[in-house]
Write a protein that holds these residues in place. Structure first.
Motif, PDB file in Angstrom:
ATOM      1  N   ALA A 120       0.989  -1.351   0.179  1.00 46.41           N
ATOM      2  CA  ALA A 120      -0.063  -0.076  -0.162  1.00 46.41           C
ATOM      3  C   ALA A 120       1.112   0.924  -0.042  1.00 46.41           C
ATOM      4  N   ALA A 121       1.972   1.615   0.837  1.00 47.94           N
ATOM      5  CA  ALA A 121       2.762   2.379   0.787  1.00 47.94           C
ATOM      6  C   ALA A 121       3.790   2.855  -0.556  1.00 47.94           C
ATOM      7  N   VAL A 122       4.337   1.452  -1.334  1.00 49.82           N
ATOM      8  CA  VAL A 122       4.362   1.587  -2.605  1.00 49.82           C
ATOM      9  C   VAL A 122       4.181   2.466  -3.675  1.00 49.82           C
ATOM     10  N   LEU A 123       2.339   1.674  -3.306  1.00 47.84           N
ATOM     11  CA  LEU A 123       1.485   2.455  -4.681  1.00 47.84           C
ATOM     12  C   LEU A 123       1.261   3.668  -4.045  1.00 47.84           C
ATOM     13  N   ARG A 124       1.014   3.743  -2.682  1.00 47.98           N
ATOM     14  CA  ARG A 124       0.704   5.451  -2.779  1.00 47.98           C
ATOM     15  C   ARG A 124       2.148   6.226  -2.725  1.00 47.98           C
ATOM     16  N   ARG A 125       2.979   5.905  -3.205  1.00 48.17           N
ATOM     17  CA  ARG A 125       4.179   6.522  -3.345  1.00 48.17           C
ATOM     18  C   ARG A 125       4.486   6.849  -5.201  1.00 48.17           C
ATOM     19  N   ALA A 126       3.842   5.176  -5.857  1.00 45.10           N
ATOM     20  CA  ALA A 126       3.609   5.358  -6.783  1.00 45.10           C
ATOM     21  C   ALA A 126       2.536   6.801  -7.697  1.00 45.10           C
ATOM     22  N   LEU A 127       1.190   6.424  -6.861  1.00 46.38           N
ATOM     23  CA  LEU A 127       0.291   7.178  -7.250  1.00 46.38           C
ATOM     24  C   LEU A 127       0.088   8.479  -6.783  1.00 46.38           C
ATOM     25  N   PRO A 128       0.586   9.576  -5.846  1.00 45.00           N
ATOM     26  CA  PRO A 128       0.618  10.702  -5.478  1.00 45.00           C
ATOM     27  C   PRO A 128      -0.297  10.996  -5.210  1.00 45.00           C
ATOM     28  N   LYS A 129      -0.999  11.204  -6.682  1.00 47.58           N
ATOM     29  CA  LYS A 129      -2.199  12.025  -6.423  1.00 47.58           C
ATOM     30  C   LYS A 129      -4.088  11.498  -6.587  1.00 47.58           C
ATOM     31  N   THR A 130      -3.240   9.910  -5.888  1.00 45.74           N
ATOM     32  CA  THR A 130      -4.477   9.311  -6.025  1.00 45.74           C
ATOM     33  C   THR A 130      -3.923   8.273  -4.920  1.00 45.74           C
ATOM     34  N   PRO A 131      -4.038   9.250  -3.490  1.00 47.35           N
ATOM     35  CA  PRO A 131      -3.462   8.612  -2.486  1.00 47.35           C
ATOM     36  C   PRO A 131      -4.901   7.378  -1.623  1.00 47.35           C
ATOM     37  N   LEU A 132      -5.753   7.705  -1.759  1.00 48.37           N
ATOM     38  CA  LEU A 132      -7.204   6.341  -1.184  1.00 48.37           C
ATOM     39  C   LEU A 132      -6.565   5.506  -2.248  1.00 48.37           C
ATOM     40  N   ILE A 133      -5.815   4.504  -1.386  1.00 48.84           N
ATOM     41  CA  ILE A 133      -5.759   3.114  -2.232  1.00 48.84           C
ATOM     42  C   ILE A 133      -6.226   2.415  -1.242  1.00 48.84           C
ATOM     43  N   HIS A 134      -7.271   1.762  -2.070  1.00 42.95           N
ATOM     44  CA  HIS A 134      -8.504   0.300  -1.531  1.00 42.95           C
ATOM     45  C   HIS A 134      -7.693  -0.868  -2.515  1.00 42.95           C
ATOM     46  N   PHE A 135      -7.643  -2.291  -1.860  1.00 47.53           N
ATOM     47  CA  PHE A 135      -6.985  -3.635  -2.104  1.00 47.53           C
ATOM     48  C   PHE A 135      -8.872  -4.281  -2.472  1.00 47.53           C
ATOM     49  N   LEU A 136      -9.778  -4.112  -3.928  1.00 49.14           N
ATOM     50  CA  LEU A 136     -10.339  -4.637  -3.832  1.00 49.14           C
ATOM     51  C   LEU A 136     -11.067  -6.358  -4.104  1.00 49.14           C
ATOM     52  N   GLY A 137      -9.928  -6.594  -5.030  1.00 49.69           N
ATOM     53  CA  GLY A 137      -9.481  -8.320  -5.376  1.00 49.69           C
ATOM     54  C   GLY A 137      -8.626  -8.778  -5.304  1.00 49.69           C
ATOM     55  N   ALA A 138      -8.977 -10.230  -5.607  1.00 51.54           N
ATOM     56  CA  ALA A 138      -7.631 -11.237  -5.833  1.00 51.54           C
ATOM     57  C   ALA A 138      -7.436 -12.238  -6.156  1.00 51.54           C
ATOM     58  N   THR A 139      -6.938 -13.114  -7.107  1.00 47.54           N
ATOM     59  CA  THR A 139      -6.823 -14.277  -7.561  1.00 47.54           C
ATOM     60  C   THR A 139      -6.657 -14.851  -6.632  1.00 47.54           C
ATOM     61  N   ALA A 140      -7.242 -16.630  -6.989  1.00 51.66           N
ATOM     62  CA  ALA A 140      -7.005 -17.278  -5.508  1.00 51.66           C
ATOM     63  C   ALA A 140      -5.870 -17.716  -5.174  1.00 51.66           C
ATOM     64  N   ASP A 141      -4.460 -17.307  -5.738  1.00 54.65           N
ATOM     65  CA  ASP A 141      -3.458 -17.306  -5.421  1.00 54.65           C
ATOM     66  C   ASP A 141      -3.195 -16.162  -4.935  1.00 54.65           C
ATOM     67  N   GLU A 142      -3.633 -14.547  -4.671  1.00 56.28           N
ATOM     68  CA  GLU A 142      -3.859 -13.374  -4.721  1.00 56.28           C
ATOM     69  C   GLU A 142      -1.871 -13.031  -5.360  1.00 56.28           C
ATOM     70  N   ASP A 143      -1.489 -13.716  -6.687  1.00 59.86           N
ATOM     71  CA  ASP A 143      -0.367 -13.406  -6.978  1.00 59.86           C
ATOM     72  C   ASP A 143      -0.879 -11.493  -7.888  1.00 59.86           C
ATOM     73  N   ARG A 144      -2.439 -12.236  -8.916  1.00 62.44           N
ATOM     74  CA  ARG A 144      -2.432 -10.291  -9.314  1.00 62.44           C
ATOM     75  C   ARG A 144      -3.639  -9.685  -8.372  1.00 62.44           C
ATOM     76  N   LEU A 145      -3.950  -8.541  -8.623  1.00 58.47           N
ATOM     77  CA  LEU A 145      -4.839  -7.456  -7.208  1.00 58.47           C
ATOM     78  C   LEU A 145      -5.701  -6.621  -7.983  1.00 58.47           C
ATOM     79  N   LEU A 146      -6.597  -6.186  -7.600  1.00 56.73           N
ATOM     80  CA  LEU A 146      -7.735  -5.274  -8.126  1.00 56.73           C
ATOM     81  C   LEU A 146      -7.853  -4.458  -7.095  1.00 56.73           C
ATOM     82  N   VAL A 147      -6.551  -3.251  -7.680  1.00 44.74           N
ATOM     83  CA  VAL A 147      -6.615  -1.644  -7.283  1.00 44.74           C
ATOM     84  C   VAL A 147      -7.452  -0.781  -7.461  1.00 44.74           C
TER      85      VAL A 147
END
Length: 658
Positions: A341-368
């Motif tokens: 979450a901290a990495v994503l906030r740094r990568a997207l500084p203009k959109t700091p509201l970061i939410h994890f919405l879903g994931a694959t069964a193995d959690e390798d791919r995430l919906l953000v």
């Protein structure tokens, strides 16, 4: 249609038309902000090959769009024209099978009631199947088909809560009536519809809690009186792994503010997460479900309530808790997601509201999701192995490039000296003084506002208004003392704070006192109207959307429903009901009033607005009521919302004399 108006309104309405004509781009801007969100709900397939999201189709219809993430091909699937049912959510039972939940309103015995239905279909829209229980000669309506409470491994079978309605015997036949009654759980094959009983129906069960491992670990029961009325208590039970007997977890009594209330189960840790008050505010605890009931504090905040959890993946693993100070904060329990979450906030500084919405069964791919106050947001796919972040779809493409106002957290003093938190949004462009301004109290009243994009706020900011959203006493999230007795019983306190918000805007020089209005939806609409009973000279115009206007009528609307006694207690009795009902004090109004209401609203009946309009006109006051046939409380229709925005803007400008 527009409700009938008195002669005194003609000049004002003419002014509204003139204002609309002399405001270049106002209609186009209203259409942009009034358009329903392009992504109303989104989910990721268990293998990560597809996403599905619900999107508008026409002004009030809906479609599911299935996107092949490898090829980028999109397949739209028509779900509803909005006339009878509206899709709420779609999830993946397997890599190729979707289950969607629909919401609707119907008439039963002379009353409007809401209902839900479940439908399964393939990712290409074929092989649709109704997944609810079919009942012959039911003794009551089957309002709620059920819900998926465990999506399991992705094999096409899901655990579903299902409502069992007892049947009447059919005379002259040998058909045996099904007498099972209450909420149960079944393992349902979403392709064939075949079901296997997991939990037998319980007449008092309100919900079950699955652990993400295919097991039902907890249930909540709502006891009823001899007349079938809910008592306002909740009884929670749990089962250790492998046990058949339910064990007591906690009991939440109606007037007990020190109860332990579970909000989720994490089977990977064999614990329930539950809220309990700590120094007058909700804190989050983990409670062992191994028979020991060992309880540990996991998250708290000295200023605000900790009231929700963050889940990830198909098994619903709980990775954090959230609370709202000036912005929503997440207290991550999982160190990997905290770091991500901290990495994503740094990568997207203009959109700091970061939410994890879903994931694959193995959690390798995430919906953000990532958004902010001045950005409606973007949905992304993040792949852990490659650390690649791919943009998928914009939340509101109509507003791309639009100038939006920044929302800032402020405080203002109430009359008794209490500092009231609020959010102030100023028009884009830099104007800060002598503005036309709006106080916008939130609905609920058991709710609160948050920092982030708000289509209603941002439209008015784009039209040059300053908008202040007060977190008046009676709001939730700030602890027991702040909630008081709720915004109805304690309406004098709540409305006093709302009025003080307007006075602060003027006192700070932000608002021109002659151009101060108030706009609210639901309870916010009630607050907008009641503020003019308390202080008729403060606000120069009132816009109330789906408002409560008579507290006695609100109590009456609950007749025939199981929560009638609870509504009676929420509203209270005695002289407070009469004093707190704006429809009973129409003679005090000085400001013109504009109301909007959906004709099929089951939250607040349209009779409330009709009564207010009738009383105001009878008292010789200025009132306009705009009714929307076929729409409910949320006015989930782009054309209706566009009308609401355009007419509100024109009305305010006319009332303010420009």
């Amino acid at each position: 249609m527009i409700g009938r108006t008195g002669v005194a309104l003609l000049a004002l309405l003419a002014g509204m038309d003139a204002a609309a004509q002399t405001a270049p781009g106002a209609e186009a801007l209203a259409a942009k902000f009034g358009a329903r969100e392009a992504v109303q709900q989104i989910s990721l397939a268990p293998d990560g090959a597809h996403i599905a999201y619900i999107t508008p189709a026409g002004t009030r219809g809906s479609a599911a769009v299935v996107v092949d993430l490898a090829s980028g091909k999109s397949t739209p699937i028509g779900l509803s024209d909005g006339a009878r049912m509206t899709p709420l959510s779609c999830g993946w039972a397997s890599a190729a099978r979707l289950v969607c939940k629909f919401y609707g309103i119907s008439d039963y015995g002379g009353q409007r009631i809401s209902f839900t239905r479940l439908l399964g279909f393939d990712a290409d829209g074929r092989n649709s199947l109704y997944l609810g229980r079919r009942t012959r000669n039911g003794q009551r309506p089957n309002q709620f088909d059920g819900s998926v409470i465990d999506w399991r491994t992705g094999d096409g079978k899901v655990l579903m809560e299902r409502n069992f309605v007892p049947e009447r015997a059919e005379l002259g036949t040998n058909i045996v009536a099904d007498t099972r009654d209450g909420l149960g759980v079944e393992l349902v094959d979403t392709v064939t519809g075949k079901a296997q009983m997991v939990e037998r129906p319980d007449a008092e069960a309100e919900t079950y809690y699955a652990d993400g491992q295919g097991n039902i670990r907890m249930k909540m029961e709502l006891p009823r009186s001899g007349t079938g009325q809910l008592k306002g208590d909740a009884v929670y039970s749990y089962r250790p792994i492998g046990a058949a007997k339910w064990l007591p977890f906690s009991t939440s009594l109606r007037d007990d503010r020190n109860s332990l209330d579970p909000i989720g189960v994490d089977g990977t840790r064999n614990v329930a997460f539950a809220t309990k008050r700590l120094d007058g505010r909700l804190a989050l605890y983990s409670v062992a479900l191994d028979g020991s009931m060992t309880r540990d504090l996991v998250s708290s905040n000295p200023q605000v309530d900790v009231g929700s959890i963050v889940r990830i993946g198909r098994r619903g693993r709980i990775i954090g808790a959230t609370y709202v100070t000036d912005r929503r904060q997440t207290d991550y329990f999982d160190p990997d997601y905290k770091k991500l979450a901290a990495v994503l906030r740094r990568a997207l500084p203009k959109t700091p509201l970061i939410h994890f919405l879903g994931a694959t069964a193995d959690e390798d791919r995430l919906l953000v999701f990532a958004g902010s106050d001045t950005d409606p947001g973007m949905y992304y796919l993040f792949t852990k192995a490659t650390r690649k972040l791919e943009a998928l779809v914009m939340a509101r493409p109509e507003l791309e490039g639009a100038a939006l106002g920044q929302m800032q957290a402020v405080q203002f003093p109430a009359k008794d000296g209490t500092m009231i938190p609020a959010y102030l949004t100023l028009p884009p462009g830099g104007a800060t003084r002598g503005l036309p301004a709006i106080v916008m109290p939130h609905g609920g009243p058991a709710s609160r506002d948050e920092w982030g994009f708000d289509w209603l706020v941002q439209f008015f900011a784009a039209r040059g208004y300053a908008v202040l959203q007060p977190e008046f006493r009676g709001s939730t999230g700030y602890g027991d003392a702040w909630f008081a007795d709720n915004g109805f019983k304690s309406w004098e306190l709540a409305i006093g704070d709302v009025s003080d918000a307007g006075r602060w805007l003027v006192g700070q020089g932000i608002a021109d006192a002659t151009k101060l209005g108030i706009v609210g939806w639901s309870y916010g609409g009630y607050a907008a109207l009641q503020s003019n009973v308390v202080d008729p000279d403060l606000f120069k115009a009132v816009v109330a959307i789906a408002p409560v206007t008579d507290l006695g009528r609100t109590k009456d609307e609950a007749d025939g429903f199981a929560n009638r006694d609870l509504v009676q207690r929420q509203i209270g009795s005695g002289e407070n009901v009469g004093k707190g009902s704006p429809a009973r004090h129409a003679d005090r109004f000085k400001a013109p009033v504009l109301m909007f209401h959906g004709e099929t609203d089951v939250n607040v009946g349209i009779g409330q607005s009709r009564l207010m309009d009738k009383r105001l006109r009878a008292a010789g006051k200025q009132s306009t009521l705009v009714e929307f046939p076929g729409l409910d409380h949320q006015l989930d229709d782009s054309a209706a919302r566009t009308t609401l925005l355009a007419k509100s803007d024109a009305f305010l400008r006319a009332a303010f004399g420009h």
